[in-house]
Scaffold this motif. Sequence first.
Motif, PDB file in Angstrom:
ATOM      1  N   ARG A 101       0.834  -1.199   0.000  1.00  0.00           N
ATOM      2  CA  ARG A 101       0.000   0.000   0.000  1.00  0.00           C
ATOM      3  C   ARG A 101       0.868   1.249   0.000  1.00  0.00           C
ATOM      4  O   ARG A 101       1.701   1.433   0.891  1.00  0.00           O
ATOM      5  N   LYS A 102       0.663   2.120  -0.967  1.00  0.00           N
ATOM      6  CA  LYS A 102       1.435   3.355  -1.047  1.00  0.00           C
ATOM      7  C   LYS A 102       0.756   4.427  -0.197  1.00  0.00           C
ATOM      8  O   LYS A 102      -0.434   4.699  -0.360  1.00  0.00           O
ATOM      9  N   PRO A 104      -0.253   8.155   1.057  1.00  0.00           N
ATOM     10  CA  PRO A 104      -0.508   9.395   0.309  1.00  0.00           C
ATOM     11  C   PRO A 104       0.456  10.507   0.704  1.00  0.00           C
ATOM     12  O   PRO A 104       1.054  10.479   1.785  1.00  0.00           O
ATOM     13  N   GLY A 105       0.607  11.489  -0.158  1.00  0.00           N
ATOM     14  CA  GLY A 105       1.311  12.725   0.168  1.00  0.00           C
ATOM     15  C   GLY A 105       2.758  12.544   0.598  1.00  0.00           C
ATOM     16  O   GLY A 105       3.491  11.699   0.073  1.00  0.00           O
ATOM     17  N   GLY A 108       4.069   9.200   1.617  1.00  0.00           N
ATOM     18  CA  GLY A 108       4.443   8.327   0.510  1.00  0.00           C
ATOM     19  C   GLY A 108       5.869   8.566   0.036  1.00  0.00           C
ATOM     20  O   GLY A 108       6.557   7.627  -0.375  1.00  0.00           O
TER      21      GLY A 108
END
Length: 210
Positions: A101-102, A104-105, A108
Amino acid sequence: MTFSNLLNPQASKILAYKAVSSEQVKALEPIAAKSENCTMYQLMARAGEAAFMVLMRHWPNAQKILVVAGNGNNAGDAYIVATLAHQSGKDVWVICEDPARKLPGDGGIAQANWQQVSSNTCRFDQVQFSQFEVIVDGLLGTGVNGDVKALFQEQILKINRAELPVLSLDLPSGMLANTGIALPVCVEADITITFIAPKPGFVNGHWQTI
């Protein structure tokens, strides 16, 4: 428990170590970045660097470090600590809900930087805590305002039962920043480094600044 505070020099004059709500901290972060002439990711990197320094100050001889990461910006701080610890020659593993799972923002970016230097990332259930000497708690941050989901509660309980020293990032995972209430369980950290300003939840316990 003790906590260390990372304050922007200009913000420290304004806040004077006043406890600041999670909502106020969110509003202050871009102000702190602007006053330091840095991006929000660079501000996160500074937080991670400060946390790494606290880790090395208190457990300089620890070689095996377990970093527990969640899915938000608090996890970004955790990945930065993991990267710095790895680069210093430590044996570091990151555990998370889903390694694929990557985030966010800015989180990441920190996650991707960690993945470039190490493949030591796995799911929560794939390591034995007894293999490690120190735990870095980057599971949950100030964004939590409701019940913690069962999987994360399980990790908090595992951290507390591990009988290992724990460094929490920004606040102990599972603690409501504005009240100090556990939701419904909370990491029993040995040391917490808090960023930008102390949170009101700290006032409800017995804290010693370092």
